[in-house]
Design a protein around this motif. Sequence first.
Motif, PDB file in Angstrom:
ATOM      1  N   ILE A  46       0.791  -1.039   0.007  1.00 60.66           N
ATOM      2  CA  ILE A  46      -0.046   0.024   0.108  1.00 60.66           C
ATOM      3  C   ILE A  46       0.931   1.159  -0.064  1.00 60.66           C
ATOM      4  CG2 ILE A  46      -0.223  -0.231   2.531  1.00 60.66           C
ATOM      5  CD1 ILE A  46      -2.832   1.337   2.213  1.00 60.66           C
ATOM      6  N   THR A  48       0.501   5.177   0.911  1.00 64.79           N
ATOM      7  CA  THR A  48      -0.475   6.343   1.279  1.00 64.79           C
ATOM      8  C   THR A  48       0.671   7.466   1.724  1.00 64.79           C
ATOM      9  OG1 THR A  48      -2.068   6.976   2.888  1.00 64.79           O
ATOM     10  CG2 THR A  48      -0.913   5.084   3.532  1.00 64.79           C
ATOM     11  N   ASP A  85      -4.512   4.952  -1.890  1.00 61.70           N
ATOM     12  CA  ASP A  85      -5.608   5.954  -1.516  1.00 61.70           C
ATOM     13  C   ASP A  85      -5.916   6.912  -2.597  1.00 61.70           C
ATOM     14  OD1 ASP A  85      -6.750   4.846   0.903  1.00 61.70           O
ATOM     15  OD2 ASP A  85      -4.692   5.461   1.678  1.00 61.70           O
ATOM     16  N   PHE A 134      -8.271   2.535  -2.994  1.00 64.03           N
ATOM     17  CA  PHE A 134      -9.107   2.403  -2.034  1.00 64.03           C
ATOM     18  C   PHE A 134     -10.037   3.323  -2.113  1.00 64.03           C
ATOM     19  CE2 PHE A 134      -4.874   0.878  -0.688  1.00 64.03           C
ATOM     20  CZ  PHE A 134      -5.151  -0.371  -0.672  1.00 64.03           C
ATOM     21  N   ARG A 148     -15.086  12.962   7.894  1.00 64.67           N
ATOM     22  CA  ARG A 148     -14.824  12.282   6.476  1.00 64.67           C
ATOM     23  C   ARG A 148     -16.326  12.506   5.669  1.00 64.67           C
ATOM     24  NH1 ARG A 148     -11.707   6.893   7.373  1.00 64.67           N
ATOM     25  NH2 ARG A 148     -11.061   7.320   5.321  1.00 64.67           N
ATOM     26  N   LYS A 183     -15.847   1.473   0.444  1.00 66.97           N
ATOM     27  CA  LYS A 183     -15.628   1.461   1.848  1.00 66.97           C
ATOM     28  C   LYS A 183     -16.508   2.303   2.436  1.00 66.97           C
ATOM     29  CE  LYS A 183     -11.666   4.749   1.448  1.00 66.97           C
ATOM     30  NZ  LYS A 183     -10.254   4.947   1.463  1.00 66.97           N
ATOM     31  N   HIS A 184     -16.485   2.367   4.133  1.00 69.56           N
ATOM     32  CA  HIS A 184     -15.985   1.382   4.884  1.00 69.56           C
ATOM     33  C   HIS A 184     -17.017   0.732   5.450  1.00 69.56           C
ATOM     34  CE1 HIS A 184     -13.492   5.063   4.687  1.00 69.56           C
ATOM     35  NE2 HIS A 184     -12.227   4.207   4.780  1.00 69.56           N
ATOM     36  N   MET A 227     -13.710  -2.616   1.855  1.00 71.09           N
ATOM     37  CA  MET A 227     -12.812  -2.183   2.992  1.00 71.09           C
ATOM     38  C   MET A 227     -13.684  -2.315   4.328  1.00 71.09           C
ATOM     39  SD  MET A 227     -10.120   0.913   4.099  1.00 71.09           S
ATOM     40  CE  MET A 227      -9.201   0.618   2.384  1.00 71.09           C
ATOM     41  N   PHE A 230     -13.762   1.062  10.684  1.00 72.27           N
ATOM     42  CA  PHE A 230     -13.271   1.098  12.049  1.00 72.27           C
ATOM     43  C   PHE A 230     -14.132   1.208  13.009  1.00 72.27           C
ATOM     44  CE2 PHE A 230      -9.444   3.701  10.222  1.00 72.27           C
ATOM     45  CZ  PHE A 230      -8.303   2.786  10.377  1.00 72.27           C
ATOM     46  N   ASP A 262      -8.956  -2.200   7.538  1.00 67.01           N
ATOM     47  CA  ASP A 262      -8.328  -0.872   7.310  1.00 67.01           C
ATOM     48  C   ASP A 262      -6.948  -0.882   8.270  1.00 67.01           C
ATOM     49  OD1 ASP A 262      -8.204   1.698   7.377  1.00 67.01           O
ATOM     50  OD2 ASP A 262     -10.008   2.467   7.628  1.00 67.01           O
ATOM     51  N   TRP A 263      -6.534   0.264   8.300  1.00 59.61           N
ATOM     52  CA  TRP A 263      -5.177   0.547   8.962  1.00 59.61           C
ATOM     53  C   TRP A 263      -4.942  -0.176  10.226  1.00 59.61           C
ATOM     54  CZ3 TRP A 263      -1.654   2.743   5.910  1.00 59.61           C
ATOM     55  CH2 TRP A 263      -0.640   3.214   6.539  1.00 59.61           C
ATOM     56  N   MET A 283      -4.079  -4.934   6.377  1.00 63.81           N
ATOM     57  CA  MET A 283      -3.144  -3.832   6.352  1.00 63.81           C
ATOM     58  C   MET A 283      -2.278  -3.860   7.636  1.00 63.81           C
ATOM     59  SD  MET A 283      -4.929  -0.325   5.091  1.00 63.81           S
ATOM     60  CE  MET A 283      -6.308  -0.395   3.585  1.00 63.81           C
ATOM     61  N   TRP A 392      -6.518  14.373   2.129  1.00 64.21           N
ATOM     62  CA  TRP A 392      -6.373  13.462   0.920  1.00 64.21           C
ATOM     63  C   TRP A 392      -5.820  14.053  -0.583  1.00 64.21           C
ATOM     64  CZ3 TRP A 392      -5.902   8.597   2.974  1.00 64.21           C
ATOM     65  CH2 TRP A 392      -6.757   8.092   3.857  1.00 64.21           C
ATOM     66  N   GLU A 448      -9.835  12.018   8.114  1.00 62.72           N
ATOM     67  CA  GLU A 448     -10.368  11.412   9.183  1.00 62.72           C
ATOM     68  C   GLU A 448     -10.817  11.760  10.563  1.00 62.72           C
ATOM     69  OE1 GLU A 448      -8.479   7.210   8.969  1.00 62.72           O
ATOM     70  OE2 GLU A 448      -7.347   7.819   7.243  1.00 62.72           O
TER      71      GLU A 448
HETATM   72  C1  BGC Z   1      -8.422   4.898   6.282  1.00 62.35           C
HETATM   73  C2  BGC Z   1      -8.757   4.187   4.836  1.00 62.35           C
HETATM   74  C3  BGC Z   1      -7.489   4.251   3.809  1.00 62.35           C
HETATM   75  C4  BGC Z   1      -6.435   3.609   4.679  1.00 62.35           C
HETATM   76  C5  BGC Z   1      -5.299   3.539   3.980  1.00 62.35           C
HETATM   77  C6  BGC Z   1      -7.209   4.475   6.883  1.00 62.35           C
HETATM   78  O1  BGC Z   1      -6.781   5.128   8.078  1.00 62.35           O
HETATM   79  O2  BGC Z   1      -9.481   4.878   7.025  1.00 62.35           O
HETATM   80  O3  BGC Z   1      -9.916   4.966   4.218  1.00 62.35           O
HETATM   81  O4  BGC Z   1      -7.827   3.578   2.829  1.00 62.35           O
HETATM   82  O5  BGC Z   1      -6.099   4.393   5.988  1.00 62.35           O
HETATM   83  O6  BGC Z   1      -4.452   4.611   3.846  1.00 62.35           O
END
Ligand code: BGC
Length: 576
Positions: A46, A48, A85, A134, A148, A183-184, A227, A230, A262-263, A283, A392, A448
């Motif tokens: 991944i 990000t 992402d 994602f 979000r 997601k989510h 996905m 949380f 998710d993370w 992840m 993002w 987030e």
């Molecule tokens: C987010 C996801 C994201 C993932 C990977 C998470 O904190 O909730 O939406 O895809 O991180 O970066």
Amino acid sequence: MADEQKIESLLAQMTLEEKIGQMTQVRHFDDITPEDIKTWFIGSIIHTQGPTPGTDAAGWQAKFVELQKIALSTRLGIPMFFGVDAVHGQNTYSGATIFPHNIGLGAAANAELVEQTAAITAVEARATGFNWVFSPCVAIPYNEKWGRVYEAFSESTDITTKLAAASVRGHQGQPVSLIATAKHFIGDGATDFGVEGGNTTLSYEEVLERLLPPYRAAVEAGVGSVMASFNSLNGVPMHAHRKLITEVLKGSLKFDGIVVSDWKAYSRFGGTDVINAGVDVVMAVEGDFNMYVEGVRQGVVSGVIPQERIDDAVRRVLRQKFRIGLFDNPFPDVTLIPKIGVQAHRDVARQAVRESLVLLKNENIILPLQKDTRLVVVGEFADNSGFQSGGWTINWQGTTENYAGATTILEAIRKKAATRVLYDKDGQGVDGDAEVAVIVVGETPYAEFMGDIGGPMNKYQLTLTEEHQKLVDQYTAKGIKTVVLLISGRPLVVTKQIEQADAFIAAWFPGSEGDGIAEVLFGDYDFKGKLPHSWPTSEDDYTGKYGPNFWDDRVKPLFPIGFGLTYTNPRSSKNT
Ligand code: BGC
């Protein structure tokens, strides 16, 4: 041989370690060394926030080619997925086309346009070496305090469902060349008081009726992954919610793709419970890797995780890899590199910006602006593509600086105007003989939980900042005409500013193409956007909406969902 036979034949040869590797997703830095790909048979990477894989797209591709070659050198040579992402364009790459965030696309509510934006995102994501994105977020937010809200299309189940399917179709293409992620799953936008990752208090029936339809549509459109979320649902963490993941999503909806966590979800939500609930790929980032791999291995050896669960997960991963032709074409396509940020892509983004704008007020028809109207543009948000793009964008939490290829709102207005446009960045009063002030205010970028109102960071509020309120006060007191342009990820309580200004526009987070705003301001195009959320009058009014009873009929919004004026019909939001 059909894909399903190839999957079975591979599965029959795989050791437990090789299977766990396919169920593992890590970052290309910190979590692992390139050598670990070989040792642990890593199935996906991944990207990000964090160091970029290279300095330009060719460099990003080269890095992923290097890592892919290591995967291919393993005993079974199973290629890896590279995920990103890319939630409003390939937003991790400076120079990519950045679209309005989903809330703006929800205002446009144009499925064909969403399909086009997603297809472009996929091209630019593939051009930088990725084959998994994602996105889309198909949350249905009922609470503007959630950080979000802007990642989701609308508070309407119907709009979200329609656009979710379009987004999946656009991203994945035909034949499928990359997989998208709905997601989510599920209830992320419906947590009590809008807390990211909080508890959602809803009956099982309400979840199925109000929140599941976009997932059904995404699955019917062939989405490759979903996905997990949380949040908890009535106290049960969604990552451990076997009934909804395995029975509903994989069972009733017949989803045959990958459920990705998710993370760091393995350490956060109960370890082996996550796998047993039906999560296929984890992840395992930021220090979770060893614990995850060892935890799953032990779980299988001790019988806590059934072998059949592991095999189901691996089948799902392999199915998507065969589906995008990864075994035959494991490397990124270099011919896509010149397509990043091209004019044709930006034109679609500009159209998306135009269609996303919602006109809330236009007293005495001060809009459209005339080309020769003497203008002053006010506020630092007017000349900063970072501010106009939200979270993002380049970074996880967005940027407060300009980034490559973007056009700011001020630049766009200056291109259109026939006279000199003054710029008052911070309310110094450099308005000269201006007839109209275009005041740009809004929310600084967030992502987030950092954007939750009243959350742990406590940085954001439902109203404008004092500084921005002052800008509006200052210019509306001058006796010149005022247009307020609101850059925000959600409806804010701006009742007073709407009263003060002559015209008021909700512009959401438009992204890289400021030109789309200027084109509508000057009347080259009419407004099309309609509110994708009901709009609050006051913070108090929405107490119900902000609590667990968010479908409170007593709440009377300032503007209902679907409201939006036009030039052709300036006094009513209904189309003629
Ligand atoms: C987010 C996801 C994201 C993932 C990977 C998470 O904190 O909730 O939406 O895809 O991180 O970066």
